[in-house]
Write a protein that holds these residues in place. Structure first.
Motif, PDB file in Angstrom:
ATOM      1  N   ALA A  78      37.264  48.079  52.996  1.00 52.45           N
ATOM      2  CA  ALA A  78      38.204  47.705  51.945  1.00 52.45           C
ATOM      3  C   ALA A  78      37.490  46.933  50.832  1.00 52.45           C
ATOM      4  O   ALA A  78      37.749  47.154  49.643  1.00 52.45           O
ATOM      5  N   ALA A  79      36.576  46.051  51.218  1.00 55.50           N
ATOM      6  CA  ALA A  79      35.834  45.273  50.224  1.00 55.50           C
ATOM      7  C   ALA A  79      34.923  46.169  49.393  1.00 55.50           C
ATOM      8  O   ALA A  79      34.824  46.009  48.171  1.00 55.50           O
ATOM      9  N   ILE A  80      34.264  47.117  50.047  1.00 53.48           N
ATOM     10  CA  ILE A  80      33.386  48.042  49.324  1.00 53.48           C
ATOM     11  C   ILE A  80      34.200  48.882  48.344  1.00 53.48           C
ATOM     12  O   ILE A  80      33.813  49.073  47.190  1.00 53.48           O
ATOM     13  N   GLU A  81      35.340  49.356  48.804  1.00 50.94           N
ATOM     14  CA  GLU A  81      36.178  50.167  47.924  1.00 50.94           C
ATOM     15  C   GLU A  81      36.707  49.346  46.749  1.00 50.94           C
ATOM     16  O   GLU A  81      36.750  49.824  45.612  1.00 50.94           O
ATOM     17  N   ALA A  82      37.096  48.112  47.000  1.00 49.04           N
ATOM     18  CA  ALA A  82      37.587  47.253  45.919  1.00 49.04           C
ATOM     19  C   ALA A  82      36.492  47.013  44.888  1.00 49.04           C
ATOM     20  O   ALA A  82      36.746  47.047  43.684  1.00 49.04           O
ATOM     21  N   ALA A  83      35.273  46.813  45.362  1.00 48.47           N
ATOM     22  CA  ALA A  83      34.156  46.604  44.437  1.00 48.47           C
ATOM     23  C   ALA A  83      33.871  47.880  43.652  1.00 48.47           C
ATOM     24  O   ALA A  83      33.577  47.829  42.456  1.00 48.47           O
ATOM     25  N   ALA A  84      33.971  49.024  44.308  1.00 50.29           N
ATOM     26  CA  ALA A  84      33.713  50.301  43.630  1.00 50.29           C
ATOM     27  C   ALA A  84      34.720  50.541  42.518  1.00 50.29           C
ATOM     28  O   ALA A  84      34.377  51.108  41.475  1.00 50.29           O
ATOM     29  N   ARG A  85      35.954  50.114  42.723  1.00 48.92           N
ATOM     30  CA  ARG A  85      36.999  50.314  41.710  1.00 48.92           C
ATOM     31  C   ARG A  85      36.676  49.622  40.395  1.00 48.92           C
ATOM     32  O   ARG A  85      37.182  49.999  39.349  1.00 48.92           O
ATOM     33  N   THR A  86      35.850  48.603  40.435  1.00 48.47           N
ATOM     34  CA  THR A  86      35.517  47.865  39.216  1.00 48.47           C
ATOM     35  C   THR A  86      34.388  48.531  38.438  1.00 48.47           C
ATOM     36  O   THR A  86      34.089  48.114  37.326  1.00 48.47           O
ATOM     37  N   GLN A  87      33.773  49.558  39.017  1.00 50.19           N
ATOM     38  CA  GLN A  87      32.644  50.223  38.370  1.00 50.19           C
ATOM     39  C   GLN A  87      33.121  51.266  37.361  1.00 50.19           C
ATOM     40  O   GLN A  87      34.090  51.975  37.607  1.00 50.19           O
ATOM     41  N   PRO A  88      32.421  51.368  36.234  1.00 49.24           N
ATOM     42  CA  PRO A  88      32.780  52.396  35.249  1.00 49.24           C
ATOM     43  C   PRO A  88      32.671  53.786  35.881  1.00 49.24           C
ATOM     44  O   PRO A  88      31.781  54.054  36.673  1.00 49.24           O
ATOM     45  N   GLY A  89      33.614  54.634  35.547  1.00 53.10           N
ATOM     46  CA  GLY A  89      33.589  55.999  36.041  1.00 53.10           C
ATOM     47  C   GLY A  89      34.274  56.196  37.378  1.00 53.10           C
ATOM     48  O   GLY A  89      34.344  57.315  37.883  1.00 53.10           O
ATOM     49  N   TYR A  90      34.792  55.115  37.961  1.00 57.23           N
ATOM     50  CA  TYR A  90      35.507  55.253  39.227  1.00 57.23           C
ATOM     51  C   TYR A  90      36.796  56.031  38.969  1.00 57.23           C
ATOM     52  O   TYR A  90      37.545  55.692  38.064  1.00 57.23           O
ATOM     53  N   PRO A  91      37.056  57.090  39.734  1.00 60.86           N
ATOM     54  CA  PRO A  91      38.277  57.887  39.471  1.00 60.86           C
ATOM     55  C   PRO A  91      39.542  57.054  39.739  1.00 60.86           C
ATOM     56  O   PRO A  91      39.632  56.339  40.727  1.00 60.86           O
ATOM     57  N   THR A  92      40.473  57.147  38.802  1.00 56.68           N
ATOM     58  CA  THR A  92      41.713  56.390  38.959  1.00 56.68           C
ATOM     59  C   THR A  92      42.787  57.218  39.637  1.00 56.68           C
ATOM     60  O   THR A  92      43.802  56.690  40.056  1.00 56.68           O
TER      61      THR A  92
END
Length: 96
Positions: A78-92
């Motif tokens: 969950a923490a890794i995914e939350a951090a990934a969401r903040t990265q540019p280009g992460y699919p919304t």
């Protein structure tokens, strides 16, 4: 998107798999550590009467340890995914 939960289908022949195969299935989230422990606790109870191989029942501590491992793994994902969401280009939105 939340972490994919473990599939809790215990493998009926789990005792025929190697430790490496079991670890791979846990890593692939096909099994949880708790499901593996439950399988082997049941197997132990089924055969230990004849074998008398285990004199100290540590099944409760094994259950607790497996539950802790599964909870840590889910929290880490969950923490890794939350951090990934903040990265540019992460699919919304999920792919079609």
């Amino acid at each position: 998107m939340t972490p994919r939960p473990y599939r809790q289908r215990p493998h009926k022949d789990l005792q025929n798999l190697s430790a490496r195969e079991i670890a791979a299935r846990i890593a692939a989230r096909e099994l949880s550590s708790a499901a593996v422990v439950e399988h082997f606790v049941a197997r132990l109870k089924a055969v230990n009467g004849k074998l008398n191989a285990v004199t100290a029942d540590l099944s409760e501590s094994a259950r607790k340890a497996a539950e802790d491992v599964d909870n840590v793994a889910l929290a880490a994902m969950a923490a890794i995914e939350a951090a990934a969401r903040t990265q540019p280009g992460y699919p919304t939105e999920p792919p079609l």
